[in-house]
Design an enzyme around this catalytic site. Structure first.
Site, PDB file in Angstrom:
ATOM      1  N   HIS A 190      -8.113 -36.217 -18.576  1.00 15.74           N
ATOM      2  CA  HIS A 190      -9.253 -36.346 -17.942  1.00 15.74           C
ATOM      3  C   HIS A 190      -9.407 -37.228 -16.824  1.00 15.74           C
ATOM      4  O   HIS A 190      -8.765 -38.384 -16.802  1.00 15.74           O
ATOM      5  CB  HIS A 190     -10.365 -36.903 -18.926  1.00 15.74           C
ATOM      6  CG  HIS A 190     -10.954 -35.740 -19.883  1.00 15.74           C
ATOM      7  ND1 HIS A 190     -10.909 -36.267 -21.258  1.00 15.74           N
ATOM      8  CD2 HIS A 190     -11.003 -34.374 -20.110  1.00 15.74           C
ATOM      9  CE1 HIS A 190     -11.381 -35.088 -21.973  1.00 15.74           C
ATOM     10  NE2 HIS A 190     -10.929 -33.986 -21.193  1.00 15.74           N
ATOM     11  N   ARG A 251     -14.190 -35.400 -14.433  1.00 13.60           N
ATOM     12  CA  ARG A 251     -13.584 -35.250 -16.040  1.00 13.60           C
ATOM     13  C   ARG A 251     -12.608 -34.321 -15.693  1.00 13.60           C
ATOM     14  O   ARG A 251     -11.261 -34.123 -16.403  1.00 13.60           O
ATOM     15  CB  ARG A 251     -14.558 -34.903 -16.666  1.00 13.60           C
ATOM     16  CG  ARG A 251     -14.042 -34.474 -18.345  1.00 13.60           C
ATOM     17  CD  ARG A 251     -15.206 -34.134 -19.099  1.00 13.60           C
ATOM     18  NE  ARG A 251     -14.978 -33.636 -20.430  1.00 13.60           N
ATOM     19  CZ  ARG A 251     -14.652 -34.446 -21.588  1.00 13.60           C
ATOM     20  NH1 ARG A 251     -14.749 -35.845 -21.496  1.00 13.60           N
ATOM     21  NH2 ARG A 251     -14.140 -33.759 -22.624  1.00 13.60           N
ATOM     22  N   ASN A 285      -8.955 -30.881 -21.872  1.00 14.20           N
ATOM     23  CA  ASN A 285      -8.746 -30.843 -23.079  1.00 14.20           C
ATOM     24  C   ASN A 285      -9.728 -30.073 -23.990  1.00 14.20           C
ATOM     25  O   ASN A 285     -10.072 -30.285 -25.292  1.00 14.20           O
ATOM     26  CB  ASN A 285      -9.066 -32.362 -23.490  1.00 14.20           C
ATOM     27  CG  ASN A 285      -8.399 -32.883 -24.920  1.00 14.20           C
ATOM     28  OD1 ASN A 285      -7.044 -32.446 -24.932  1.00 14.20           O
ATOM     29  ND2 ASN A 285      -9.033 -33.633 -26.014  1.00 14.20           N
ATOM     30  N   ARG A 286     -10.222 -28.929 -23.474  1.00 21.68           N
ATOM     31  CA  ARG A 286     -10.820 -27.791 -24.107  1.00 21.68           C
ATOM     32  C   ARG A 286     -10.221 -26.464 -23.997  1.00 21.68           C
ATOM     33  O   ARG A 286     -10.750 -25.410 -24.287  1.00 21.68           O
ATOM     34  CB  ARG A 286     -12.293 -27.832 -23.710  1.00 21.68           C
ATOM     35  CG  ARG A 286     -13.225 -28.980 -24.033  1.00 21.68           C
ATOM     36  CD  ARG A 286     -13.505 -29.147 -25.648  1.00 21.68           C
ATOM     37  NE  ARG A 286     -14.366 -30.346 -25.858  1.00 21.68           N
ATOM     38  CZ  ARG A 286     -14.002 -31.585 -25.792  1.00 21.68           C
ATOM     39  NH1 ARG A 286     -12.669 -32.126 -25.557  1.00 21.68           N
ATOM     40  NH2 ARG A 286     -14.819 -32.540 -25.971  1.00 21.68           N
ATOM     41  N   GLU A 411      -8.138 -43.035 -28.039  1.00 22.25           N
ATOM     42  CA  GLU A 411      -9.302 -43.515 -27.187  1.00 22.25           C
ATOM     43  C   GLU A 411      -9.001 -44.971 -26.935  1.00 22.25           C
ATOM     44  O   GLU A 411      -9.152 -45.580 -27.986  1.00 22.25           O
ATOM     45  CB  GLU A 411     -10.438 -43.097 -27.690  1.00 22.25           C
ATOM     46  CG  GLU A 411     -10.879 -41.601 -27.988  1.00 22.25           C
ATOM     47  CD  GLU A 411     -11.227 -40.832 -26.704  1.00 22.25           C
ATOM     48  OE1 GLU A 411     -11.302 -41.555 -25.393  1.00 22.25           O
ATOM     49  OE2 GLU A 411     -11.492 -39.657 -26.703  1.00 22.25           O
TER      50      GLU A 411
END
Length: 451
Positions: A190, A251, A285-286, A411
């Protein structure tokens, strides 16, 4: 990218050549914008704010939402009227943007060589700020120059805008290490998550002894493993997030997705490379084929979580897929660095399930968070990805479905105070603590088996 007081400036054309050089310019400011945190609730927040110009910039544990709210929006009042608690995280967005601008100002050590001054390379000083993609690639190549028997760089492909997806392989006798068990690390999938790439670069430098102090441990690891590290998985999105303070929260990738112009007269093709007339980018990331397009995605091409029109539509995710599939029998650990929230995320993201590898994942998570805390006292939490929020199409879930048992997302710092823009003095400590988390997971793998 969210809409922020768009101001149409004009159309400029080069009449002599017939080429359109600039179609429109967008400008906006962050004055009086707020960042709020919305507490866990059964209220459908997305539906509640659907008609407001509000950007979701983060999701926290126990269902909280971090939102950027423009001054003219009634979203805060709507949320409060629904009986949901709202916390103000930041009300001085212009001040934050001033601080973020300074994060890209890097002090360079100057050396005199042969009567002329040149910029010398200092591996440790590199982590005093956030660098361009080109400087990050230089860091990797300088590591190779300093350690030619232990490191090599190579490209796994290119991005939509033609930037190299440059990886580094680190191992003892690297030229003959390609069949060793592989540890894969990636970061900055991202664009706005700047500290993720610096963390991956810190780990690369530490494995080669240029930063940190883990050489005894590193020597053992490099004898057994090859580390393949892709610090910049979304170079286009990262570069765009650095263009100006008004693109900081970008992003996605930068590919064209949907044209906003009327579908006649060839307007979309004419204005293909111009600003303002296309929805840009896909959430990478999707975009992986792990329950693609289901939980935690939007079918709106302009949305932050748009997964693309099919899995692996993006050049960077397709390149990652190709490399990992080619090497999946060797990959013993897949780790993807993101920010923020201080979490160790275990598979899966789109459904609650008990799977046969849960014990290994739980042990890895315990080891990681304990090692992180022992370094600088920061507390991370190990949870299943779906416990953060339902999500599909993630890289770590896809890696797990390919048979890479130990596949995780981390994260990084912090929990929302600085959002995606950690101060300069936290870049190195973040790298140090997550290096030790990685070492702890590898110890867990060696003890329990990473096959």
């Amino acid at each position: 990218m969210f809409q922020l007081r768009l101001v149409f400036v004009g159309l400029l054309a080069a009449v002599s050549s017939g080429e359109v050089h600039e179609i429109d310019s967008e400008s906006w400011d962050y004055e009086d914008y707020q960042i709020i945190r919305v507490a866990n609730t059964n209220v459908n927040i997305e539906e509640l704010i659907a008609t407001d110009d509000v950007e979701v910039i983060g999701r926290g544990l126990e269902g909280s939402w971090d939102l950027m709210v423009p001054p003219e929006s009634d979203a805060v009042n709507k949320i409060r009227r629904a009986g949901v608690r709202v916390e103000l995280l930041r009300g001085d967005m212009m001040s934050l943007m001033d601080q973020v601008d300074a994060l890209m100002t890097c002090d360079r050590r100057v050396e005199k060589r042969g009567g002329s001054y040149t910029i010398g390379f200092d591996f440790r000083r590199f982590f005093k700020c956030y660098h361009t993609v080109e400087d990050q690639h230089k860091f990797l190549n300088e590591l190779v120059k300093a350690h030619p028997n232990q490191a090599e760089t190579f490209s796994i492909g290119t991005s939509y805008q033609g930037r190299d997806l440059l990886a580094i392989r680190i191992s003892e006798n690297v030229g003959s290490s390609h069949n060793k068990p592989m540890i894969w690390l990636d970061a900055n999938i991202h664009g706005r998550e700047w500290v993720s790439s610096t963390t991956a670069l810190w780990i690369a430098g530490a494995l080669l002894g240029e930063v940190d102090n883990i050489q005894n441990k590193a020597t053992q690891l490099l004898e057994h493993y090859q580390f393949v590290i892709l610090p910049m998985a979304n170079p286009d999105g990262y570069t765009y997030s650095r263009v100006s303070r008004f693109t900081r929260f970008w992003r996605k990738t930068r590919s064209h997705t949907t044209c906003k112009l009327p579908p006649f007269g060839g307007l979309c093709e004419i204005f293909k490379n111009q600003k303002g007339f296309w929805c840009r980018g896909v959430d990478p990331n999707r975009n992986f084929d792990a329950a693609w397009g289901k939980a935690g995605t939007s079918h709106d091409p302009c949305a932050e979580t748009y997964p693309g029109d099919h899995a692996f539509s993006e050049k960077n995710t397709a390149a990652m897929r190709a490399f990992l599939l080619q090497n999946k029998e060797r990959v013993k650990l897949y780790l993807s660095y993101h920010s923020y929230s201080q979490l160790f995320l275990k598979p899966l993201g789109w459904r609650y399930t008990t799977h046969p590898d849960a014990f290994y994942h739980d042990e890895a998570g315990k080891e990681y968070v304990a090692a992180v805390k022992a370094t600088h006292g920061y507390e991370y939490k190990s949870i299943s990805s779906i416990e953060l929020y339902p999500n599909s199409g993630g890289s770590a879930d896809w890696a797990y479905l390919q048979g890479i048992k130990n596949s995780y997302t981390v994260e990084l710092r912090d929990k929302g105070k600085h959002m995606f823009f950690l101060p300069k003095n936290q870049i190195q400590p973040c790298g140090e603590e997550n290096l030790r988390g990685l070492l702890a997971v590898l110890d867990s793998c060696n003890r329990l088996g990473c096959s």
